[in-house]
Scaffold this active site. Sequence first.
Site, PDB file in Angstrom:
ATOM      1  N   ASP A 158       0.726  -1.031   0.029  1.00 36.78           N
ATOM      2  CA  ASP A 158       0.122   0.161   0.036  1.00 36.78           C
ATOM      3  C   ASP A 158       0.759   1.717  -0.114  1.00 36.78           C
ATOM      4  OD1 ASP A 158      -1.921   1.242  -0.424  1.00 36.78           O
ATOM      5  OD2 ASP A 158      -3.071   1.451   2.402  1.00 36.78           O
ATOM      6  N   LYS A 160       2.202   4.056  -1.146  1.00 37.27           N
ATOM      7  CA  LYS A 160       0.769   5.497  -2.002  1.00 37.27           C
ATOM      8  C   LYS A 160       2.017   6.774  -1.219  1.00 37.27           C
ATOM      9  CE  LYS A 160      -2.542   4.762   1.636  1.00 37.27           C
ATOM     10  NZ  LYS A 160      -3.995   4.610   1.707  1.00 37.27           N
ATOM     11  N   ASN A 163       1.790   7.522   2.782  1.00 36.90           N
ATOM     12  CA  ASN A 163       2.143   6.984   3.744  1.00 36.90           C
ATOM     13  C   ASN A 163       3.715   7.162   3.709  1.00 36.90           C
ATOM     14  OD1 ASN A 163       0.009   5.772   4.360  1.00 36.90           O
ATOM     15  ND2 ASN A 163       0.324   3.939   3.296  1.00 36.90           N
TER      16      ASN A 163
END
Length: 365
Positions: A158, A160, A163
Site C-alpha cells: 500500500d 502511496k 504514507n
Amino acid sequence: MDHFHNNRGNSSMSKQSDINLGPSANPFAKPTDFDFLKVIGKGSFGKVLVAKRKSDGRFYAIKVLQKKMILKKNEQRNIMVERNVLLKNLKHPFLVGLHYSFQTTEKLYFVLDYVNGGELFFHLQQEHTFPEPRARFYASEVASAIGYLHSLNIVYRDLKPENILLDSQGHIVLTDFGLCKEVIEPTGTTSTFCGTPEYLAPEVLRKHPYDRTVDWWCFGAVLYEMLLGLPPFYSRNVAEMYDNILHKPLHLPMSISTAARDILTGLLQKDQKRRLGAQADFLDVKKHAFFSSIAWEDLYNKRIPTPYNPNVAGPADLRHIDPEFTQEIVPNSVGRIPDSTINSPTATSAFLGFSYATTDDHLRN
C-alpha cells in the site's frame, strides 16, 4: 493464530489487567499518559494524533483505532495478522518506529515516532515536479525500505503518497506498514476501492494474486509522479483510469533522462513476471543505471546530504501538516479510559494479545 480463541467469552476479559500485553516493557500504558494535541491524519478505522507524553514531555504520533469499526468490517483478523508483522521488530532508518501499543475497551493505540517534515507529496504539490537528483534521492530511500521489508517476507502493498513522509532533516519515513492498511481489494463493484486508485497495480485491479512485485509497481508510480507531476495513467474519471492502468501503453516524455525512462518502463510493466524486481527483487532495482550514482551503504547510514531541509522549528511545528487535519477538534474520548461496564467481552477477546511494546523501549532515547 491461537490467541484468537483464548478465553473467548470470558467476561473478566473486560479488565485491562487481564489482557495479554505480549513482550511489553510498558504494560500499564493508558490514554491518560498523554496530552492529545492535534489531528494529523485520518484512516478508515480511526485517526492519527500528535500527543505529548506527560511523564517526559516527548512528542509521539499516536494512531487511535476504533475496535467497533474494525469488528464491523470484519477486519480484526487482519489487524492481528499485521500485528505479528510488528513483532518482527522492524528497525530500518526509513521506516517509522513503533514504541509500544495498548488498548482500552473500545480503542487500540499505537505509539509511533512523530515525523513532522510533512508528506513528501505535500512538498511535491508546492514544486509540481522534483529535479531528477532530488527524485532519485527519495526513491533510493523508499526502495531501501521496501527491500528490507521484502527480506522479512513482508509485502508493503500500500505504498502511496500519504504514507511517505519526510522527517525533520528531510529523510524519507514510510509509515503505516502493519498498522491497519486500508483494504485495497475491490469490494463489490470494480469502482469501489478503499486505498489509492492511482497507485493500484493491474493484478490488484484484476483481483489476481499478487506478490512482492506489486510494491515495485507502486514504487514506479511514486517515481513517475515525482518526475512528471501526475501519477501514471491518471484520469479524473476513475473508470477510465482503471482502464488505462490495465490496457494503455505507458507514455514517457523525452523531458526525462534515458535511465529514468528505462527504469519506469521496467517498474510500470503490466505483466508482473516481467516487471523490474521480479527476478532478484531489490537487487534488480539497486543495480539499475538510474541509481548508478547512489552509494547504498552511505544512503542507509544517512551520510548523503538531503536535497531539502523542511526547517521545522521543533516537534510542535506543524507547518508541513495539512490544515484540513490540524484544524479538527481533538475529541475528548481519545484520551479517556471508558467505563469498562459498557464493554462487550467478544470485542475485547477478539483483540487479546494485541498490546505490544518493544522490550528495549525504556532504553531508547
